[in-house]
Design an enzyme around this catalytic site. Structure first.
Site, PDB file in Angstrom:
ATOM      1  N   LYS A   1       1.010   4.218  -2.826  1.00  0.00           N
ATOM      2  CA  LYS A   1       0.650   5.609  -2.506  1.00  0.00           C
ATOM      3  C   LYS A   1       1.836   6.553  -2.727  1.00  0.00           C
ATOM      4  O   LYS A   1       1.654   7.714  -3.106  1.00  0.00           O
ATOM      5  CB  LYS A   1       0.129   5.701  -1.068  1.00  0.00           C
ATOM      6  CG  LYS A   1      -1.174   4.937  -0.850  1.00  0.00           C
ATOM      7  CD  LYS A   1      -2.298   5.506  -1.706  1.00  0.00           C
ATOM      8  CE  LYS A   1      -3.579   4.748  -1.584  1.00  0.00           C
ATOM      9  NZ  LYS A   1      -4.652   5.308  -2.433  1.00  0.00           N
TER      10      LYS A   1
ATOM     11  N   TYR B   1       0.842  -1.211   0.000  1.00  0.00           N
ATOM     12  CA  TYR B   1       0.000   0.000   0.000  1.00  0.00           C
ATOM     13  C   TYR B   1       0.876   1.259   0.000  1.00  0.00           C
ATOM     14  O   TYR B   1       0.631   2.206  -0.765  1.00  0.00           O
ATOM     15  CB  TYR B   1      -0.887  -0.053   1.241  1.00  0.00           C
ATOM     16  CG  TYR B   1      -1.898   1.065   1.367  1.00  0.00           C
ATOM     17  CD1 TYR B   1      -3.057   1.072   0.604  1.00  0.00           C
ATOM     18  CD2 TYR B   1      -1.696   2.106   2.272  1.00  0.00           C
ATOM     19  CE1 TYR B   1      -3.993   2.090   0.742  1.00  0.00           C
ATOM     20  CE2 TYR B   1      -2.631   3.123   2.415  1.00  0.00           C
ATOM     21  CZ  TYR B   1      -3.772   3.107   1.648  1.00  0.00           C
ATOM     22  OH  TYR B   1      -4.694   4.122   1.776  1.00  0.00           O
TER      23      TYR B   1
HETATM   24  P1  NAP Z   1     -13.303   2.159   0.994  1.00  0.00           P
HETATM   25  O1  NAP Z   1     -14.323   2.611   1.967  1.00  0.00           O
HETATM   26  O2  NAP Z   1     -12.755   0.775   1.107  1.00  0.00           O
HETATM   27  O3  NAP Z   1     -13.884   2.398  -0.495  1.00  0.00           O
HETATM   28  C1  NAP Z   1     -13.129   2.012  -1.607  1.00  0.00           C
HETATM   29  C2  NAP Z   1     -13.857   2.388  -2.879  1.00  0.00           C
HETATM   30  O4  NAP Z   1     -13.034   1.982  -3.996  1.00  0.00           O
HETATM   31  C3  NAP Z   1     -15.184   1.684  -3.049  1.00  0.00           C
HETATM   32  O5  NAP Z   1     -16.094   2.538  -3.692  1.00  0.00           O
HETATM   33  C4  NAP Z   1     -14.828   0.498  -3.966  1.00  0.00           C
HETATM   34  O6  NAP Z   1     -15.933   0.034  -4.749  1.00  0.00           O
HETATM   35  C5  NAP Z   1     -13.813   1.151  -4.863  1.00  0.00           C
HETATM   36  N1  NAP Z   1     -12.950   0.198  -5.552  1.00  0.00           N
HETATM   37  C6  NAP Z   1     -12.189  -0.792  -4.999  1.00  0.00           C
HETATM   38  N2  NAP Z   1     -11.551  -1.455  -5.972  1.00  0.00           N
HETATM   39  C7  NAP Z   1     -11.911  -0.895  -7.148  1.00  0.00           C
HETATM   40  C8  NAP Z   1     -11.600  -1.135  -8.512  1.00  0.00           C
HETATM   41  N3  NAP Z   1     -10.772  -2.130  -8.870  1.00  0.00           N
HETATM   42  N4  NAP Z   1     -12.160  -0.350  -9.466  1.00  0.00           N
HETATM   43  C9  NAP Z   1     -13.009   0.651  -9.122  1.00  0.00           C
HETATM   44  N5  NAP Z   1     -13.343   0.930  -7.852  1.00  0.00           N
HETATM   45  C10 NAP Z   1     -12.805   0.163  -6.882  1.00  0.00           C
HETATM   46  O7  NAP Z   1     -12.008   3.110   1.030  1.00  0.00           O
HETATM   47  P2  NAP Z   1     -11.832   4.612   1.550  1.00  0.00           P
HETATM   48  O8  NAP Z   1     -11.382   4.549   2.960  1.00  0.00           O
HETATM   49  O9  NAP Z   1     -13.025   5.405   1.186  1.00  0.00           O
HETATM   50  O10 NAP Z   1     -10.561   5.058   0.692  1.00  0.00           O
HETATM   51  C11 NAP Z   1     -10.685   5.789  -0.536  1.00  0.00           C
HETATM   52  C12 NAP Z   1      -9.287   6.165  -1.011  1.00  0.00           C
HETATM   53  O11 NAP Z   1      -8.642   6.954   0.008  1.00  0.00           O
HETATM   54  C13 NAP Z   1      -8.367   4.969  -1.251  1.00  0.00           C
HETATM   55  O12 NAP Z   1      -7.535   5.217  -2.357  1.00  0.00           O
HETATM   56  C14 NAP Z   1      -7.558   4.895   0.019  1.00  0.00           C
HETATM   57  O13 NAP Z   1      -6.313   4.262  -0.183  1.00  0.00           O
HETATM   58  C15 NAP Z   1      -7.403   6.368   0.339  1.00  0.00           C
HETATM   59  N6  NAP Z   1      -7.092   6.632   1.752  1.00  0.00           N
HETATM   60  C16 NAP Z   1      -7.962   6.255   2.727  1.00  0.00           C
HETATM   61  C17 NAP Z   1      -7.631   6.516   4.055  1.00  0.00           C
HETATM   62  C18 NAP Z   1      -8.533   6.165   5.194  1.00  0.00           C
HETATM   63  O14 NAP Z   1      -8.118   6.359   6.350  1.00  0.00           O
HETATM   64  N7  NAP Z   1      -9.745   5.676   4.963  1.00  0.00           N
HETATM   65  C19 NAP Z   1      -6.423   7.143   4.361  1.00  0.00           C
HETATM   66  C20 NAP Z   1      -5.564   7.507   3.337  1.00  0.00           C
HETATM   67  C21 NAP Z   1      -5.924   7.237   2.028  1.00  0.00           C
HETATM   68  P3  NAP Z   1     -16.877  -1.176  -4.197  1.00  0.00           P
HETATM   69  O15 NAP Z   1     -17.707  -0.575  -3.080  1.00  0.00           O
HETATM   70  O16 NAP Z   1     -17.712  -1.552  -5.365  1.00  0.00           O
HETATM   71  O17 NAP Z   1     -15.972  -2.249  -3.717  1.00  0.00           O
END
Ligand code: NAP
Length: 248
Positions: A160, A156
């Site tokens: 990133k 990861y």
């Molecule tokens: P999440 O709740 O797990 O949601 C992930 C989203 O990505 C869902 O809509 C999922 O769709 C979609 N997805 C997964 N694989 C995919 C693919 N192959 N093609 C298209 N869509 C796909 O994650 P989140 O926490 O909202 O994170 C969103 C972004 O922010 C990510 O890039 C993550 O790395 C980044 N981020 C998050 C955090 C945190 O603390 N949450 C911190 C830093 C960065 P489905 O629902 O259909 O599976």
């Protein structure tokens, strides 16, 4: 004040979590929202309805961001359904955490493909459109983990960190055409992704945050509004930390 009136945005992975928050806040600012999901069809269709009810155009597309062909097809479909693309937000991402010693090749490759290769796929796919119109804003959802690393997340963190290098390079390549490219590095944002974490780990993260709380998707969405809008017209190639001060 509506900051994105009439702008067309593509958000990858907006069926839940941060992407959904961005879609909701962008619609409130008057943006038309094309967004993707991987498998969560019912939540995606519910979001499409919710956004449309706010008086903007919205459409959910099932599309695998890791696939180059699917990304090209997605952008072609969005261009047919919407009259242009102003903003691309590369948000789709997954985690497959493990210590390096236990991490299999498949878990490394799939995280790189979905988190990093997807950014190449989507940016390539919208590039021609943005170049023609000589304006656009690309926002890549990186992470504090891409800046500082994290034990148990080599795959990861590499994905990133790669996004940050990609962001800065695109900013250099496309700046002369008035196309901006920035990254956001969220810290600990409470979504389904972080629900998977051990409570002890979560407590450790919270204690390390100067603002003493996890972030909400809206915190990240508001930063995206800024980077998508003309308020940031002179900002490109930057990484904006949205982390409650975690990296300070
Ligand atoms: P999440 O709740 O797990 O949601 C992930 C989203 O990505 C869902 O809509 C999922 O769709 C979609 N997805 C997964 N694989 C995919 C693919 N192959 N093609 C298209 N869509 C796909 O994650 P989140 O926490 O909202 O994170 C969103 C972004 O922010 C990510 O890039 C993550 O790395 C980044 N981020 C998050 C955090 C945190 O603390 N949450 C911190 C830093 C960065 P489905 O629902 O259909 O599976």
């Amino acid at each position: 004040m509506k900051l994105l009136e009439g702008k067309n945005v593509i958000i990858t992975g907006a069926s839940r979590g941060i992407g959904k928050g961005i879609a909701q806040v962008f619609a409130e600012h008057g943006a038309n929202v094309a967004f993707t999901y991987s498998s969560s069809e019912a939540p995606a269709l519910a979001l499409e309805k919710e956004l449309t009810a706010k008086g903007v155009k919205a459409k959910a597309y099932k599309s695998n961001a890791a696939s180059f062909e699917a990304s090209e097809q997605l952008v072609a479909n969005v261009l047919e359904d919407f009259d242009g693309i102003d903003v691309l937000i590369n948000n789709a991402g997954i985690t497959k955490d493990n210590l390096l010693m236990r991490m299999g090749e498949e878990d490394f490759d799939s995280v790189i493909e979905i988190n990093l290769k997807s950014v190449f796929n989507m940016t390539k796919a919208v590039q021609r459109t943005l170049l023609k119109q000589r304006k656009g804003s690309i926002i890549n959802m990186s992470s504090v983990v891409g800046v500082k690393g994290n034990a148990g997340q080599t795959n990861y963190a590499a994905s990133k960190a790669g996004m940050i290098g990609f962001t800065k390079s695109v900013a250099l390549e496309l700046g002369s055409r008035n196309i901006r490219c920035n990254a956001i590095a969220p810290g600990f944002i409470e979504t389904e992704m972080t629900e998977k974490l051990d409570e002890k780990v979560v407590e450790g993260w919270r204690n390390a945050i100067p603002l003493k709380r996890g972030g909400a998707p809206e915190d990240v969405a508001n930063a995206c509004v800024f980077l998508a809008s003309d308020l940031s017209a002179y900002i490109t190639g930057q990484v904006l930390n949205v982390d409650g001060g975690m990296l300070t």
